[in-house]
Design a protein around this motif. Structure first.
Motif, PDB file in Angstrom:
ATOM      1  N   LEU A 172      21.463  20.694 -25.393  1.00  0.00           N
ATOM      2  CA  LEU A 172      22.164  21.005 -26.645  1.00  0.00           C
ATOM      3  C   LEU A 172      22.523  22.479 -26.699  1.00  0.00           C
ATOM      4  O   LEU A 172      23.594  22.860 -27.184  1.00  0.00           O
ATOM      5  N   SER A 174      25.012  13.917 -27.786  1.00  0.00           N
ATOM      6  CA  SER A 174      24.137  14.649 -28.717  1.00  0.00           C
ATOM      7  C   SER A 174      22.937  13.792 -29.099  1.00  0.00           C
ATOM      8  O   SER A 174      21.799  14.277 -29.133  1.00  0.00           O
ATOM      9  N   ALA A 175      23.195  12.499 -29.383  1.00  0.00           N
ATOM     10  CA  ALA A 175      22.102  11.611 -29.795  1.00  0.00           C
ATOM     11  C   ALA A 175      21.039  11.513 -28.704  1.00  0.00           C
ATOM     12  O   ALA A 175      19.847  11.534 -28.985  1.00  0.00           O
ATOM     13  N   PHE A 176      21.462  11.428 -27.466  1.00  0.00           N
ATOM     14  CA  PHE A 176      20.499  11.274 -26.377  1.00  0.00           C
ATOM     15  C   PHE A 176      19.832  12.591 -25.993  1.00  0.00           C
ATOM     16  O   PHE A 176      18.810  12.600 -25.316  1.00  0.00           O
ATOM     17  N   LEU A 177      20.443  13.710 -26.413  1.00  0.00           N
ATOM     18  CA  LEU A 177      19.828  15.003 -26.091  1.00  0.00           C
ATOM     19  C   LEU A 177      18.794  15.413 -27.130  1.00  0.00           C
ATOM     20  O   LEU A 177      18.008  16.325 -26.903  1.00  0.00           O
ATOM     21  N   LEU A 178      18.814  14.763 -28.289  1.00  0.00           N
ATOM     22  CA  LEU A 178      17.890  15.168 -29.367  1.00  0.00           C
ATOM     23  C   LEU A 178      16.447  14.810 -29.031  1.00  0.00           C
ATOM     24  O   LEU A 178      16.202  13.826 -28.363  1.00  0.00           O
TER      25      LEU A 178
END
Lengths: 384, 439
Positions: free
Chosen positions: B7, B435-439
């Motif tokens: 991110l 983004s969802a998978f990096l959170l």
């Protein structure tokens, strides 16, 4: 079109870090220090992740996609239907040996009777929810593991309590939360019954003697925070009040982080209003040292419980049988609490001592071994 | 290598790089990008930066001496020999250091890109393919341009530096570059890394649960993850390059659709293969030594380990067989046969790629062909396959040109405006997904 996309993408890219940094400036660690220690990318990464707009929804989506793709395990949590089951790592042999050794040493010096209860996890009790190969790992071994530890303890004069059988017998009931890594009040009730056969002078009232109040529906606990699976069903928080006229009164004093709080109830329900603190309705949550004093009891004995979060489920039931119940969490205690409890042990204040840990804590953490700090140190002696 | 997909990179480093590019006038952009690249390297690989700077500075010094003694052939040859010896030595020493630090065969960040870029530039100067006076900032940017540090692609100095003097990227090019970056990031992070974890899980399965199909599945997962991770990195580098007005070459072209091992090398990490051919020259590139160098270098590019060395030699042997023993056979064979042959050879090669010793390679191959007295499959394999089915299916699809061909077909049938809208929506979905998978 590409031009518009470039502009929108640029705005989005700039807006998100601005939002993330602006939202948590106070929590942002000093970059210079992070640079010196070589960890700035990790610091910024973590900060953006924590403050990312729509974080919860995005995390839920990513998990939903994983589940759609067939994934059943996330963050060491197995997703089974609408419940979340934490997967247990194998035991750390040195830790188990250290914990068992410490308890045996403590029991050999204690004049009060010492009991031990190791509480299995949901993955052992509800093993039918797990894939078959899991049975060869953590599940079957929990029974075997507890038996092995108990065999060692019995030789050392420690009484043991079979929590495994008590919970297994009621495995079809709602004894573990679906989204919180703990026993429900009903699970705690069954453990209390299992204890009743061991602890002296304790009658075992049936479930009909309790008024059961469901104080919250749709509770999502710590397992859900780690694995926000959207199909997980929220839990019901229930409290069990012993039916008696006039009702018995309790004073709960919690020592936590150098502060002391007092509640005139076993179940401070106002905690339901504090988001993320709902489990504190049970005796105000787990403190370093919690003392429950009951009024108008015919009993005069005092109990010391040394344990972890699982104690919140069954200690409220025990409070009905003792003048005082002291719950000590050795992962939180400071010198002051240690000194006070050691002094009470030395002057034979406690009639019984119960060491009750979840198998997870017992296998992986050194907290049970800290019980040795309650023994007199070299040069000190208990009064006889 | 995951440094380009976090991110912090997507939402901080990348916007800062683009902002610098846009704020500085054309003449100052190389300096600004060099400053950013060095700062980036300082943050993600600070241990290696002083060594890498020293390596590049030595090559710059060699270039300066060659320019000064332009008419003295012996001095020029000495500079070239010095650069070859120094860079090959640096690779061995630094890779050894990195292996010790990381306790694994991972490549030190930027090691090959910086050393091979420096050496390539010296060689181009020796062959008088570039002007003798080298701009130090251009040279340093050529070596340290941050999108290339993770896994290339390699590019010649004469193709890279003239772009620095051209006018900047248009908003359209920047948008297209960002789309390519996103596709690469999703390929790398969501699929490549996921498949690598799957492979790692299968590799560390308890001995009593190892099965024949489990080993084959692990090999397939490894092959897919290597392709997706490295081609994803190359796409990210190309995308960022596009956003900053620089065109970087493609590095992978669906290698698992190759019709022969030779074709595989022409499609797999081919900027490296091209570089080696450039260095060796046409006279040596197709000889026994040249083919061996191509194989060994292709293996060691992914890190110094016995398995990768054997992987390279194994494929080089097939390359040699195709070129020397049955050159016409491969060309004349039916394309389906060629693909089956190449895929079989390549899939087997990944039994070597992930191994740490010759014994491990022998053990893996023994199990794969059913000589290990092990069951065909196990409960755990069934569970792991069910858990990773989407990853495997998506990996296989992306390893073929099916999606690209579908996209090209749709472009011919759908009006241009609608295609652009679809591309825009797809990119937004990729950004949200990433983004969802990096959170």
């Amino acid at each position: 079109m590409k031009r518009y996309f470039a502009i929108i993408a640029a705005l989005a890219l700039l807006a998100i870090p601005a939002f993330a940094l602006g939202r948590g400036t106070a929590a942002m660690p000093l970059p210079a220090r992070a640079v010196l220690e070589g960890g700035l990318p990790e610091v910024v990464e973590s900060h953006i992740a924590q403050s990312f707009p729509g974080r919860d929804a995005l995390t839920g989506w990513s998990l939903a996609i994983r589940v759609l793709g067939g994934q059943r395990e996330y963050n060491q949590i197995f997703i089974s239907g609408d419940e979340l089951i934490p997967v247990l790592d194998p035991p750390l042999d040195y830790q188990v040996s250290e914990n068992t050794g410490a308890i045996l040493e403590f029991a050999s010096q204690s004049r009060a009777r010492v009991y031990t209860m190791i509480i299995p996890t949901v993955s052992a009790i509800r093993q039918q929810s797990l894939p078959s190969f899991f049975l060869g790992q953590s599940v079957f071994n929990q029974r075997q593991f507890i038996d092995q530890v108990y065999a060692e303890m019995l030789g050392g004069g420690v009484s043991t309590v079979d929590a495994y059988s008590a919970l297994l017998e009621h495995r079809e009931q709602y004894i573990f939360y679906r989204t919180e890594n703990n026993l429900t009040s009903l699970g705690g009730f069954h453990l209390y019954h299992a204890l009743g056969g061991h602890l002296d002078g304790m009658a075992r009232p049936s479930l009909q003697r309790y008024d059961i109040e469901h104080v919250m529906y749709g509770f999502f606990g710590d397992l859900y925070l780690r694995s926000p699976f959207q199909n997980a069903r929220g839990d019901i928080l229930s409290i069990f009040r012993y039916r008696r006229t006039p009702p018995r009164e309790y004073i709960v004093t919690i020592h936590r982080g150098g502060q002391t709080r007092t509640y005139h109830t076993l179940f401070p329900l106002h905690k339901l209003d504090l988001e993320g603190r709902e489990m504190d309705i049970f005796m105000g949550g787990l403190g370093a040292k919690t003392v429950i004093t009951a009024s108008s009891l015919p009993f005069s004995s005092n109990l010391l419980v040394i344990g972890d979060h699982t104690a919140l489920a069954f200690v409220p039931f025990l409070a009905n049988h003792y003048r005082t119940v002291t719950l000590l969490d050795l992962s939180q205690v400071g010198e002051e609490e240690i000194y006070a409890v050691a002094l009470d042990i030395g002057r034979d204040f406690y009639n019984q001592i119960l060491i009750a840990y979840s198998i997870e804590t017992y296998m992986h953490y050194p907290y049970p071994a800290r019980i040795l700090s309650l023994l007199p140190q070299p040069g000190e002696y208990w009064e006889y | 290598m995951a440094v380009m997909t976090g991110l912090a990179f997507v939402y901080v480093a990348l916007p800062v790089a683009v902002a610098l590019y846009l704020l500085f006038p054309a003449g100052a952009r190389p300096g600004a990008l060099l400053g950013f690249s060095l700062a980036y390297y300082l943050l993600v690989g600070p241990e290696m930066l002083p060594y890498m700077l020293a390596v590049a500075a030595a090559d710059l010094a060699a270039l300066a001496i060659m320019a000064r003694y332009d008419h003295n052939q012996k001095t020029r040859e000495a500079c070239l020999i010095f650069s070859v010896a120094k860079n090959l030595g640096a690779i061995l020493v630094f890779q050894g250091m990195a292996t010790r630090w990381q306790a694994g065969p991972e490549t030190a960040l930027g090691l090959y890109v910086v050393t091979l870029s420096g050496l390539g530039c010296v060689l181009e100067a020796y062959r008088r393919q570039i002007p003798k006076d080298i701009n130090p900032i251009h040279f340093a940017l050529y070596c340290f341009f941050f999108p290339r540090l993770a896994a290339g692609p390699l590019i010649t100095y004469r193709d890279f530096v003239p772009q620095l003097e051209q006018s900047g990227a248009t908003p359209g090019q920047m948008g297209k570059g960002f789309c390519i970056f996103l596709q690469g990031a999703v390929k790398f992070r969501l699929l490549g890394e996921g498949l690598h974890i799957f492979y790692d899980t299968l590799r560390h399965i308890p001995p009593e649960e190892v099965s024949v199909l489990g080993v084959w599945t692990g090999i397939l997962a490894l092959g897919l993850s290597v392709y997706l991770r490295f081609s994803g990195c190359a796409d990210m580098a190309r995308g960022i390059g596009g956003m900053l007005g620089l065109t970087l070459p493609k590095n992978f072209d669906y290698p698992y659709q190759a019709k022969s091992v030779g074709d595989f090398f022409a499609r797999f990490n081919f900027s490296l293969t091209g570089y080696i051919r450039e260095v060796l020259g046409p006279r040596y590139a197709d000889g026994l030594i040249g083919l061996l160098v191509v194989g060994v270098a292709s293996g060691l590019w992914f890190g110094l380990s016995v398995g990768r060395l054997v992987w390279g030699i194994y494929l080089a042997l097939f390359l040699l067989l195709e070129r020397r023993l049955y050159p016409g056979f491969v060309k004349r064979a039916h394309p389906v046969f060629g693909r089956v042959y190449a895929l079989t050879v390549i899939l087997l090669s990944f039994a070597m790629f992930g191994a740490n010793s010759l014994g491990e390679i022998a053990q893996t191959v023994t199990i794969m062909f059913g000589f290990g007295d092990l069951p065909l499959q196990s409960d755990r394999l069934g569970y792991l396959l069910a858990s990773n089915r989407l990853l495997l299916i998506a990996g296989v699809i992306l390893a073929t040109s099916a999606l690209t061909k579908t996209g090209a077909f749709l472009k011919t049938r759908i009006p241009a405006g609608a295609t652009a809208v679809l591309a825009f929506i797809a990119s937004l979905i990729l950004l949200v997904l990433l983004s969802a998978f990096l959170l």
